[in-house]
Design a protein around this motif. Structure first.
Motif, short mmCIF file in Angstrom:
data_model
loop_
_atom_site.label_atom_id
_atom_site.label_comp_id
_atom_site.label_asym_id
_atom_site.label_seq_id
_atom_site.Cartn_x
_atom_site.Cartn_y
_atom_site.Cartn_z
N LEU A 230 0.85 -1.19 0.00
CA LEU A 230 0.00 0.00 0.00
C LEU A 230 0.88 1.24 0.00
O LEU A 230 1.71 1.40 0.91
N VAL A 231 0.72 2.09 -1.01
CA VAL A 231 1.47 3.33 -1.08
C VAL A 231 0.48 4.49 -1.08
O VAL A 231 -0.45 4.53 -1.89
N LEU A 232 0.67 5.42 -0.16
CA LEU A 232 -0.15 6.62 -0.07
C LEU A 232 0.63 7.77 -0.67
O LEU A 232 1.69 8.14 -0.16
N TYR A 233 0.10 8.33 -1.74
CA TYR A 233 0.80 9.40 -2.45
C TYR A 233 0.04 10.71 -2.22
O TYR A 233 -1.00 10.94 -2.81
N GLY A 234 0.56 11.55 -1.32
CA GLY A 234 -0.09 12.82 -1.02
C GLY A 234 -0.86 12.75 0.28
O GLY A 234 -0.59 11.96 1.19
N GLY A 235 -1.87 13.60 0.39
CA GLY A 235 -2.65 13.71 1.61
C GLY A 235 -2.10 14.78 2.53
O GLY A 235 -0.91 15.09 2.50
N ARG A 236 -2.97 15.35 3.35
CA ARG A 236 -2.51 16.31 4.37
C ARG A 236 -2.38 15.54 5.67
O ARG A 236 -1.36 14.92 5.91
N ASN A 237 -3.41 15.50 6.50
CA ASN A 237 -3.39 14.67 7.70
C ASN A 237 -4.03 13.32 7.36
O ASN A 237 -5.12 13.27 6.78
N VAL A 238 -3.34 12.25 7.72
CA VAL A 238 -3.79 10.90 7.36
C VAL A 238 -3.76 10.04 8.62
O VAL A 238 -2.78 10.05 9.37
N LYS A 239 -4.84 9.26 8.80
CA LYS A 239 -4.96 8.42 10.00
C LYS A 239 -5.20 6.97 9.60
O LYS A 239 -6.14 6.66 8.86
N ILE A 240 -4.32 6.08 10.07
CA ILE A 240 -4.50 4.63 9.93
C ILE A 240 -4.45 4.04 11.33
O ILE A 240 -3.44 4.17 12.02
N VAL A 241 -5.53 3.41 11.76
CA VAL A 241 -5.57 2.79 13.08
C VAL A 241 -6.05 1.35 12.92
O VAL A 241 -7.18 1.11 12.51
#
Length: 458
Positions: A230-241
Motif C-alpha cells: 500500500l502506497v499513499l501518495y499525497g494527503g494532508r493529515n492521514v490516519k490509519i488505526v
C-alpha cells in the motif's frame, strides 16, 4: 530497502499496482497516450540504467522483452529502485509486459537487468524494446475513495473471521488468523492522531495499491486484512488505526506501507506487518519531507531481504521526513532495521521510544544493522528511550548499530559495559541496549491487527 552501497543518488521511489498482462506484441493501444520512453538503444549493457522524463502523469508502464541467446534469463525492471517487473524470459519472440504504474510528471531512474543465462557463447541473453510510460484510457487497481465511507474519523475494520477478497492474480495471504483484541490496560501512547477536518474515508481494496490523495485534504485509511503493498501518495493529515498488511509471494511491491509527499501528520497505529510469505519488502518507507510521521504500536515480524535482492528495512525515511516519531515497535528481520540515512530529503528530529528489534538468523545473512543513525558523521537530532537491539548470531552490540564502535568512522559509538551504546559526539540523546526488554517485546500479537483498539494517549 536500500543498503549503504545503493542509497546514494536514488530518486523518489514510487509504487505499482497489479500486473496487467503478458501479451505477444509491440505497440500500445491507440487510446494510450505516450508520456515518456526510454528507447531500446538507451540500454547498452546487462546493467541497463537510464533516466526518463515524463511529460505527464503515468498510469501504465510497458516493456518488450525476449531471449537473445541461451535457454533463459530473469529480467528485473525497477523505477527509482522500486521493483516493478521480475520475470523469467525464455521466448525468442518479443513479448510485452504491462504493469500499472501511477506517477506524476517528472524525472525517473529506470534500470533493466538480467540475472543468469550468460556464458562464453551468450554474453547478453536479454533483448529488449523501448520502455514506455503511458497515460492509459482507463486505469485498474486503484482503491475506491469515498466521501461517504463512514462518519468523520471512523476507522471500521472487517470482522476478524472474514477472509479477505484477493485481487485477480494474487494469492491468499499466508494466514488469515488475526490477533486478539487490544488489552485495555496497555500503556498509553505518546502521540495522539491529528485532528481531522472533514476527512475522506478510504477502504483499501486487495492487491498492491497506490492511492493518490489530495495534499489539501484529510483522510482516514481503513487497511483491514490487506493482501498486498500500500502506497499513499499525497494527503494532508492521514490516519490509519488497526489492520494487517501481508504481501503474498505474487506481490510486485517491495513496500508494505509507503508514505509519499504528505503535508501534515501521518498517524499509523496498531498495524501488523506480516512477513510470513517470505516476500521481501520494507515495512514502512517514507518520502515525505514536509510531513510528521507517527508510528505507534507497530509489529513487523519475519521481514526478509538480502544484499543481492531487496535491501529490506523495518523503517526507512530515505526520501526525507519533517519529524519521525515512534512509540512501541517490535520487529524481526534478516536484513536491516531502522535506517535513518537521507538520500532525497532531509530527516528532521527523530524520537524513538519503546523499540525492540531482533535479527532472526534466516536466509542469506548479509545484513545485520538494526539501527543506522548517520550519513557519514551527520545525524538527525535523535532521542533514544528504551531502544533494544539483538543482532544475528556471533555479532555484538558494537557491530549491530551504525556508527559502530572502533575506527570505522570518526564518530564511533561508545560502549557502557557490553549492554549499552551511545554517541556523545553526535546530536543523539540516550542509548541503544543489547538484547530484549526485561518485560518482553513491547508489541505482542495481541496488541495489533484488524480488531485493534487504541489504549489512548498521553
Amino acid at each position: 530497502m536500500l543498503s549503504t552501497s545503493t542509497h546514494h543518488g536514488a530518486a523518489a521511489t514510487l509504487a505499482l499496482s497489479v500486473l496487467l498482462s503478458l501479451v505477444v506484441c509491440g505497440s500500445a493501444k491507440a487510446a494510450d497516450k505516450l508520456v515518456g520512453a526510454v528507447p531500446a538503444a538507451g540500454f547498452t549493457t546487462d546493467r541497463h540504467v537510464a533516466t526518463v522524463k515524463l511529460r505527464g502523469a503515468s498510469e501504465v508502464l510497458s516493456v518488450r522483452l525476449r531471449l537473445r541467446c541461451g535457454v533463459g534469463t530473469t529480467a528485473r525492471l525497477t523505477v527509482d529502485r522500486q521493483m516493478l517487473i521480475r520475470r523469467t524470459i525464455r521466448s525468442r519472440r518479443f513479448k510485452e509486459v504491462r504493469v500499472v504504474f501511477t506517477a506524476p510528471a517528472g524525472r525517473y531512474r529506470v534500470a533493466l537487468t538480467s540475472r543468469g543465462g550468460s556464458g562464453p557463447r551468450c554474453r547478453r541473453p536479454l533483448g529488449n524494446g523501448a520502455v514506455r510510460f503511458l497515460a492509459a484510457s482507463r486505469t485498474t487497481g486503484s482503491a475506491p475513495v469515498s466521501d461517504q465511507g463512514g462518519a468523520p474519523g471512523s476507522n471500521t475494520v472487517p470482522d476478524s473471521t472474514e477472509t479477505p477478497t484477493v485481487a485477480s492474480g494474487e494469492t491468499t495471504p499466508p494466514s488469515t488468523t488475526t490477533p486478539s483484541p487490544a488489552i485495555p490496560t496497555r500503556p498509553r501512547l505518546a502521540w495522539a492522531p491529528p485532528v481531522l477536518s472533514a476527512p475522506t474515508t478510504v477502504n483499501v481494496a486487495q492487491g498492491d495499491q497506490t492511492l493518490s490523495l489530495d495534499t489539501t485534504k484529510d483522510y482516514v485509511i481503513n487497511v483491514g486484512n490487506h493482501a498486498g503493498g500500500l502506497v499513499l501518495y499525497g494527503g494532508r493529515n492521514v490516519k490509519i488505526v488497526g489492520g494487517r498488511i501481508a504481501l503474498p509471494s505474487s506481490s510486485h511491491s517491495a513496500v508494505g506501507l509507503g508514505i509519499r509527499n504528505a503535508t501534515g501528520v501521518v498517524h499509523v497505529e496498531g498495524v501488523w506487518f506480516d512477513g510470513a510469505s517470505g516476500h521481501e519488502f520494507d515495512a514502512v518507507q517514507i518520502i515525505a519531507p514536509r510531513a510528521t510521521v507517527q508510528l505507534e504500536n507497530i509489529r513487523a515480524i519475519g521481514l526478509r531481504g538480502s544484499y543481492n535482492t531487496n535491501h529490506t528495512d523495518v523503517i526507512q525515511p530515505w526520501g526525507g521526513v519533517a519529524k519521525l516519531r515512534v512509540d512501541r515497535l517490535t520487529a524481526t528481520t534478516n536484513y536491516q532495521g531502522i535506517f535513518n540515512q537521507p538520500d532525497q530529503g532531509a530527516i528532521g528530529p527523530v524520537d524513538l521510544r519503546h523499540v525492540d528489534m531482533a535479527y532472526d538468523n534466516v536466509g542469506a545473512k548479509t545484513g545485520g544493522y538494526l539501527l543506522w543513525l548517520t550519513n557519514g558523521c551527520a545525524a538527525a537530532t535523535t532521542t533514544l528511550s528504551e531502544v533494544y537491539v539483538k543482532g544475528r548470531s556471533g555479532s555484538t552490540l558494537g557491530s549491530t548499530v551504525w556508527p559502530p564502535t572502533g575506527q570505522a568512522t570518526n564518530c564511533p559509538g561508545i560502549l557502557s559495559g557490553t549492554t549499552a551504546i551511545s554517541w556523545p559526539s553526535l546530536p543523539i540523546t540516550g542509548s541503544a541496549r543489547w538484547g530484549t526488554p526485561p518485560g518482553g517485546s513491547f508489541v505482542t500479537a495481541a496488541d495489533v491487527g484488524v480488531t485493534y483498539r487504541s489504549p489512548g494517549y498521553g
